[in-house]
Design a protein around this motif. Structure first.
Motif, PDB file in Angstrom:
ATOM      1  N   LEU A   1       0.730  -1.205  -0.169  1.00 54.59           N
ATOM      2  CA  LEU A   1      -0.024  -0.027   0.010  1.00 54.59           C
ATOM      3  C   LEU A   1       0.824   1.197  -0.039  1.00 54.59           C
ATOM      4  N   HIS A   2       0.708   1.837  -1.055  1.00 58.74           N
ATOM      5  CA  HIS A   2       1.672   3.160  -1.193  1.00 58.74           C
ATOM      6  C   HIS A   2       1.011   4.263  -0.879  1.00 58.74           C
TER       7      HIS A   2
ATOM      8  N   ASN B   1       7.380   8.137  -6.077  1.00 57.37           N
ATOM      9  CA  ASN B   1       6.180   8.875  -6.230  1.00 57.37           C
ATOM     10  C   ASN B   1       5.353   9.413  -5.006  1.00 57.37           C
ATOM     11  N   THR B   2       5.905  10.470  -4.634  1.00 58.33           N
ATOM     12  CA  THR B   2       5.448  11.358  -3.459  1.00 58.33           C
ATOM     13  C   THR B   2       5.287  12.725  -3.791  1.00 58.33           C
TER      14      THR B   2
ATOM     15  N   GLY C   1       6.769   7.570   0.180  1.00 58.93           N
ATOM     16  CA  GLY C   1       6.167   8.590   1.050  1.00 58.93           C
ATOM     17  C   GLY C   1       6.079   8.204   2.449  1.00 58.93           C
ATOM     18  N   THR C   2       5.606   8.772   3.302  1.00 60.39           N
ATOM     19  CA  THR C   2       5.484   8.640   4.669  1.00 60.39           C
ATOM     20  C   THR C   2       4.312   8.064   5.059  1.00 60.39           C
ATOM     21  N   PRO C   3       3.927   6.811   5.202  1.00 57.00           N
ATOM     22  CA  PRO C   3       2.696   6.435   5.694  1.00 57.00           C
ATOM     23  C   PRO C   3       2.208   6.871   7.071  1.00 57.00           C
TER      24      PRO C   3
ATOM     25  N   ALA D   1       1.557   2.943  -7.657  1.00 55.93           N
ATOM     26  CA  ALA D   1       2.083   1.491  -7.113  1.00 55.93           C
ATOM     27  C   ALA D   1       2.120   0.185  -8.420  1.00 55.93           C
ATOM     28  N   HIS D   2       3.186  -0.517  -7.998  1.00 48.66           N
ATOM     29  CA  HIS D   2       3.459  -1.452  -9.166  1.00 48.66           C
ATOM     30  C   HIS D   2       2.881  -2.756  -8.463  1.00 48.66           C
TER      31      HIS D   2
END
Length: 410
Positions: A34-35, A49-50, A97-99, A301-302
């Motif tokens: 989970l991106h 990708n952020t 990113g920063t979840p 996300a891939h």
């Protein structure tokens, strides 16, 4: 800005997968990535990708957990329609990113969506990445109570000048605090380090290693700084403001890390990753390296299922629009042929301490092993037993080893 997506075939709006994905599915694990694409500040070396708050163009962080849950439900429908066997998720990984910029309740909600859609396997590994300045004791306890088992902190360095060179904003003195809070919550702890930053010395790197090892993490990753095109760091190097990372210095830093980690009881299991115990290895990342199935949720996300790979639209606003329209958020996809899948297995499995089966190689690749042993790049004992395992020198030259193992046209 984030790097461009690959060029490939359009992805179908319904996300349906070809019949070929069923072959061998019973032997493959299923994971979810989970991106979470949000950051307070964009680090100068990062091309992930952020997005910072001023780049969201109408997308809202507060809507993201619900959108991700929608994609998880969509994923379950696609996997079922493909005729794949029911497989609960063995690993779930929140990255970015920063979840942990999202409230803990949002992350727990997203994990609950995976649990509801496909189930979680007994003992599932559930990890979130976190910056040291993005968590507190109560939040970590809430994550543990919600089903998370592991946290990976972006420590990067213990030296303030190195953190500034990397545009990291946290105070290194906060790292012991967050590690303690995570342990109090019952979470396993991984620390991420980066070496070779502009101006970093071998003594700086030794200080960071010692500081990390003093915290006795379960797992540690150490990555050489790579200068990615399009990043602020690349522009600073091109302008002459800072120097390009020195390959020889980075090699010395890797060897120092490997020595210090071995002395402290950590074993390498992938070129850039060490664990105190076999069960502390990142099972999620091992699934990437060994050809498992995973569904990537979120912007950019891939995913990979049975030799089919696809990737989502990049911007959070475009991602939200696709989901609101009830169509797949995928931007493109490709189906890998057997030759390409074989090359990928060689590329990835040679990086593992468990090694790669020799029978993955063609005749010329098998013949190359003797020369690699003579050059001190491949361990002789495992090779004679049928597996290619890199020496430490081989790890430093892993790409060159792979080129000698694969056909020239690969």
């Amino acid at each position: 800005m984030p790097s461009a997506l690959p060029i490939a075939d359009p992805a179908p709006a319904d996300g349906l997968l070809p019949d070929s994905v069923r072959a061998g599915a019973e032997d493959r694990t299923l994971g979810f990535y989970l991106h979470v694409p949000f950051c307070r500040v964009r680090c100068g070396y990062c091309d992930f990708n952020t997005y910072t708050s001023d780049q969201l163009r109408g997308a809202r962080r507060g809507d993201f957990a619900g959108q991700a849950a929608e994609e998880v439900a969509f994923a379950a429908g696609v996997l079922d329609a493909a005729g794949l066997p029911a497989r609960p998720a063995s690993t779930v990984f929140f990255g970015g990113g920063t979840p942990t910029l999202l409230p803990p309740a949002d992350l727990v909600h997203m994990l609950g969506a995976v649990r509801d859609a496909v189930g979680l396997a007994p003992g599932a590994e559930v990890t979130t990445e976190a910056n040291p300045d993005s968590v507190d004791a109560a939040g970590l306890a809430a994550l543990a109570a919600g089903g998370f088992t592991r946290v990976s902190f972006g420590m990067q360095s213990a030296v303030p000048s190195v953190l500034r060179a990397l545009d990291r904003t946290h105070d290194p003195e906060r790292v012991p605090l967050v590690v303690g809070w995570a342990r109090d919550a019952g979470l396993d702890v991984s620390l991420d380090l980066i070496y070779g930053a502009p101006g970093e010395t071998l003594d700086d790197w030794r200080r960071s290693l010692d500081a990390a090892l003093a915290l006795e993490p379960d797992h540690l990753s150490a990555y050489a700084l790579i200068v990615e095109e399009g990043t602020a760091l690349a522009r600073r190097i091109r302008s002459g403001e800072v120097a390009q990372p020195d390959d020889d210095v980075q090699a010395d830093m890797y060897e120092l890390a490997d020595d210090r980690l071995a002395e402290a009881g950590y074993g390498w299991y992938e070129v850039s990753n060490w664990a105190r115990r076999d069960d502390a290895r990142s099972r999620h990342n091992l699934a990437y390296w060994t050809g498992g199935d995973w569904w990537g949720v979120g912007p950019g996300a891939h995913s990979h299922v049975g030799g089919v790979r696809w990737w989502n639209v990049k911007h959070p606003a475009a991602y939200a629009q696709r989901l609101a329209a009830g169509v797949s958020p995928a931007a493109g996809r490709e189906t890998l042929d057997e030759a390409t899948r074989g090359v990928e297995r060689v590329l990835l499995e040679t990086r593992l301490a468990d090694g790669m089966p020799v029978d993955r190689l063609d005749r010329d690749g098998r013949r190359a092993i003797a020369g690699l042993i003579a050059d001190g790049l491949v361990e002789p004992g495992p090779a004679f037993a049928g597996r290619v395992v890199l020496t430490r020198s081989g790890r430093l030259l892993a790409d060159a080893v792979v080129r000698r193992l694969l056909p020239p046209e690969a």
